[in-house]
Motif scaffolding. Sequence first.
Motif: not given
Length: 209
Positions: A83-87, A99-100, A75-76, A10-15
């Motif tokens: 990750t529920a919050l991100l979804n 989510t792994v 998610w990794l 997530f961080d640096g990839v989508l965020n």
Amino acid sequence: MARAIVYTDFDGVLNAFPEAESMPSDLYSPERAFRLDGEATVHVGSGAAYRIRWSSELTDALHELACTGAIELQWLSTWQPYTALLNERLGWNAQIIGTVQWYDPITYTGLRDGKYRAVARRVEVEADGDDPAPIVWIDDEECTRTRCDELRASAPVAPVLMVRPDSRIGISRRQWALICAFIANPRAFGDVTLDVEPTLREHEGHMGY
């Protein structure tokens, strides 16, 4: 060949983490970067809060691939417990996004090399199957030449694509086109392919979670 498995950080990839002083640079040009039109504050754990920024164009496109069954999306990320919050923030269907569980969020056991071990294990599992699935791993810190060489040494039977974005913009438009091309025709790629965004700079870590 089975549908591709996509592991995304997530961080640096989508965020993304844009730098204000660099905003005039062509690093953020529409030809290179997705526009960061999504912004929210996510509250986690014991009152901690993190500001996140993302491109709805990019996250919607990735989610659509999962919704249509074109990919298995997992998610990794160190956001593993949340990750529920991100979804929820991204508008992703939690019923089809996995989510792994790659580290212990209490003791942090596995935090150092757990991501790589999770991907390597899946490569081994697919090698034993009748219809091995290609794998996409997107991570701006851990998709390195060393990890690429280690995965190649394991002789995967289905192609693997490793994508390392520049954390200031996240997945670039060029990298997204590459990911889509791989998903559509993984046999056109070698056993393990590493793509690093040319503008990437090594950094100590993220300001996110």
